[in-house]
Design an enzyme around this catalytic site. Structure first.
Site, PDB file in Angstrom:
ATOM      1  N   SER A 141      93.570   7.202  -9.545  1.00 44.27           N
ATOM      2  CA  SER A 141      93.991   7.065  -8.151  1.00 44.27           C
ATOM      3  C   SER A 141      95.488   6.786  -8.109  1.00 44.27           C
ATOM      4  O   SER A 141      96.002   5.991  -8.895  1.00 44.27           O
ATOM      5  CB  SER A 141      93.243   5.910  -7.484  1.00 44.27           C
ATOM      6  OG  SER A 141      91.853   6.151  -7.473  1.00 44.27           O
ATOM      7  N   LYS A 144      86.224   2.733   2.396  1.00 42.22           N
ATOM      8  CA  LYS A 144      87.128   1.790   1.738  1.00 42.22           C
ATOM      9  C   LYS A 144      88.067   1.238   2.799  1.00 42.22           C
ATOM     10  O   LYS A 144      89.130   1.782   3.073  1.00 42.22           O
ATOM     11  CB  LYS A 144      87.909   2.511   0.628  1.00 42.22           C
ATOM     12  CG  LYS A 144      87.928   1.743  -0.670  1.00 42.22           C
ATOM     13  CD  LYS A 144      88.598   2.520  -1.780  1.00 42.22           C
ATOM     14  CE  LYS A 144      88.619   1.686  -3.051  1.00 42.22           C
ATOM     15  NZ  LYS A 144      89.284   2.379  -4.159  1.00 42.22           N
ATOM     16  N   ARG A 196      79.618   6.594  -8.086  1.00 44.33           N
ATOM     17  CA  ARG A 196      80.304   5.341  -7.760  1.00 44.33           C
ATOM     18  C   ARG A 196      79.273   4.304  -7.337  1.00 44.33           C
ATOM     19  O   ARG A 196      78.567   4.475  -6.353  1.00 44.33           O
ATOM     20  CB  ARG A 196      81.330   5.562  -6.637  1.00 44.33           C
ATOM     21  CG  ARG A 196      82.139   4.310  -6.345  1.00 44.33           C
ATOM     22  CD  ARG A 196      83.413   4.613  -5.598  1.00 44.33           C
ATOM     23  NE  ARG A 196      83.201   5.038  -4.230  1.00 44.33           N
ATOM     24  CZ  ARG A 196      84.180   5.373  -3.399  1.00 44.33           C
ATOM     25  NH1 ARG A 196      85.441   5.363  -3.819  1.00 44.33           N
ATOM     26  NH2 ARG A 196      83.914   5.737  -2.166  1.00 44.33           N
TER      27      ARG A 196
END
Length: 213
Positions: A112, A141, A43
């Site tokens: 997700s 996040k 990521r």
């Protein structure tokens, strides 16, 4: 099924925040795999396309050498170009169906999901596994809102594909995920912020085995 549930017990999601340089970053990834992470997601939210491509090639080569599954976050084009095992997309990213059209039938697509409707839609579109969260308040996040235990259990009961929890998971709170029908956990800082990444992975893997359905 392209993804076996046991492969997802410990899913490492990278973050270079705790690595001094690129070599240290890849050393951390290798340590996570050696400790028990069978899935690894690269990521990168702030790298340019060219730099991401170079890094992704090295990442896929390392995962292949170590026998881990290589997943690219969001960027389907790079996943296709470097021959990654698959891609993970969010609700706001490239739709699962389009990702499948680009990558073909043999690659892994994770999606997700935050509720049963999103989970069922992803499964219908051809997702191979779901990442559900946030499990807890996440420092990685900040905008991710925790999902209630009952809501997470409803998702795992509604779908036939494997499900991992993600978001704010630590060695301390991981055991509380028991009973939700999960196949494993996806972790970031619980792995890569630790001094001994391999030891952290081994402990997390053991804890995840205990809560898996």
């Amino acid at each position: 099924m392209r993804v076996q549930p046991q492969q997802l017990r410990l899913y490492a999601v990278t973050d270079r925040a705790w690595a001094a340089d690129t070599d240290a970053f890849f050393a951390q990834i290798e340590a996570a795999i050696d400790g028990g992470a069978a899935f690894v997601q690269l990521r990168e939210k702030h790298l340019g396309q060219d730099d991401f491509l170079v890094e992704a090639r090295r990442f896929v080569a390392l995962c292949r050498e170590k026998g881990a599954v290589s997943i690219i976050n969001d960027n389907v084009e790079i996943a296709a170009e470097v021959g990654a095992d698959g891609v993970h997309v969010g609700q706001e990213d490239l739709a699962c169906g389009r990702a499948r059209a680009i990558l073909g039938p043999d690659k892994i697509i994770g999606v997700s999901a935050h509720n049963v409707d999103e989970a069922l839609a992803a499964q219908a579109a051809g997702a191979d596994y779901l990442g559900v969260g946030a499990a807890f308040v996440s420092h990685t996040k900040g905008d991710a809102k925790p999902i209630a235990a009952e809501a997470m259990a409803a998702i795992t009961a509604a779908v036939d594909i494997p499900v991992v929890a993600i978001g704010g998971i630590t060695r301390e709170n991981l055991p509380t995920l028991a009973g939700r029908g999960l196949d494993g956990v996806a972790v970031v800082s619980a792995l890569f912020a630790q001094k001994d990444v391999k030891a952290a992975a081994a402990e997390l893997r053991q804890l995840a085995e205990a809560i898996a359905r």
